[in-house]
Design an enzyme around this catalytic site. Structure first.
Site, PDB file in Angstrom:
ATOM      1  CD  GLU A   2      -5.947  19.945 -30.782  1.00 37.88           C
ATOM      2  OE1 GLU A   2      -7.086  20.204 -30.369  1.00 37.88           O
ATOM      3  OE2 GLU A   2      -5.262  18.980 -30.392  1.00 37.88           O
ATOM      4  CG  PHE A  26       8.345  39.157 -39.019  1.00 42.92           C
ATOM      5  CD1 PHE A  26       7.054  39.439 -38.600  1.00 42.92           C
ATOM      6  CD2 PHE A  26       8.645  37.847 -39.385  1.00 42.92           C
ATOM      7  CE1 PHE A  26       6.080  38.437 -38.544  1.00 42.92           C
ATOM      8  CE2 PHE A  26       7.687  36.837 -39.327  1.00 42.92           C
ATOM      9  CZ  PHE A  26       6.403  37.138 -38.906  1.00 42.92           C
ATOM     10  CG  HIS A  37      -4.593  30.120 -32.727  1.00 44.67           C
ATOM     11  ND1 HIS A  37      -4.874  28.803 -32.502  1.00 44.67           N
ATOM     12  CD2 HIS A  37      -3.297  30.295 -32.390  1.00 44.67           C
ATOM     13  CE1 HIS A  37      -3.796  28.202 -32.042  1.00 44.67           C
ATOM     14  NE2 HIS A  37      -2.815  29.078 -31.974  1.00 44.67           N
TER      15      HIS A  37
END
Ligand code: RBF
Length: 162
Positions: free
Chosen positions: A94, A122, A97
Site C-alpha cells: 500500500e 535480474f 516501497h
C-alpha cells in the site's frame, strides 16, 4: 508476456554447456515461499546444463534491496565466479516501497555487473500480488528461476566468444 520470450519453454540445444563455469545464486529471504522456488528452479536448470555442484555457490540476503550488495561481496571474495544470479520477489503493497526497492535493485544489479564486467542476472519478480508471483515461480507462467539460470549461462558464454 509473449510466449516466445518465455525461456521456460526453451530449446535445450540452444543453451551452452556449463560444465566449466562457476556460478553463484543469491536469494532474498523476503517472500521466501517464492524465492526458494525460484532458486530451486535456477539450481536445477544449471545442473541440467552441466554445472558441477561444487561450482555452484548459494547465499541469501535479508531482502531484495540487499541483493546488489550480496552480489558484490560474492565477486569480491570469489574472484573466479563467472556470474551471480540474483533472486528476489517484491510485491506491491500500500506504500511506495515497491518502486523504491524495485528501482534500487535493478540499478544496483546493473552497477555491480558493470563494475566487475560479469553478468549479474535480474531474477527478481516485481508483481502486483502473491498469486502473480506464484504463477511465475513454478506456476502457469513457468519458473523465472529457470530463465535466470539460462541467461547466466548464455551471458558467460557470450563473454568468452565475443
Ligand atoms: N523485500 C523484498 O524482497 N520484497 C518485498 O516485497 C519487500 N517489501 C518491503 C516492504 C517494506 C515496507 C520494507 C520496509 C521493506 C521491504 N522489503 C522487501 C525488505 C527490503 O528489501 C530490505 O530488506 C529492507 O528494507 C532492509 O534494507
Amino acid at each position: 508476456m509473449s510466449k516466445k520470450k518465455n525461456l521456460s519453454e526453451y530449446n535445450i540445444s540452444d543453451v551452452p554447456d556449463a560444465s566449466d563455469m562457476k556460478i553463484a545464486i543469491v536469494f532474498a529471504e523476503w517472500n521466501q515461499e517464492i524465492t526458494l522456488a525460484l532458486a530451486d528452479g535456477a539450481k536445477t536448470t544449471l545442473l541440467n546444463h552441466g554445472l558441477n555442484e561444487k561450482n555452484l555457490f548459494i547465499n541469501s540476503v535479508p531482502g531484495s534491496y540487499e541483493l546488489p550488495m550480496g552480489a558484490q561481496y560474492i565477486f569480491e571474495n570469489n574472484r573466479d565466479i563467472d556470474a551471480v544470479i540474483c533472486i528476489g520477489c517484491v510485491i506491491q503493497g500500500e506504500t511506495r516501497h515497491f518502486e523504491f526497492i524495485s528501482d534500487a535493485v535493478a540499478n544496483g544489479i546493473m552497477n555491480v555487473a558493470i563494475k566487475y564486467n560479469k553478468p549479474v542476472i535480474f531474477g527478481v519478480l516485481t508483481t502486483d500480488n502473491f498469486s502473480q508471483a506464484k504463477e511465475r515461480s513454478g506456476g502457469k507462467h513457468g519458473n523465472k528461476g529457470d530463465e535466470a539460470a539460462i541467461t547466466a549461462i548464455k551471458m558467460i558464454e557470450l563473454k568468452k566468444i565475443s
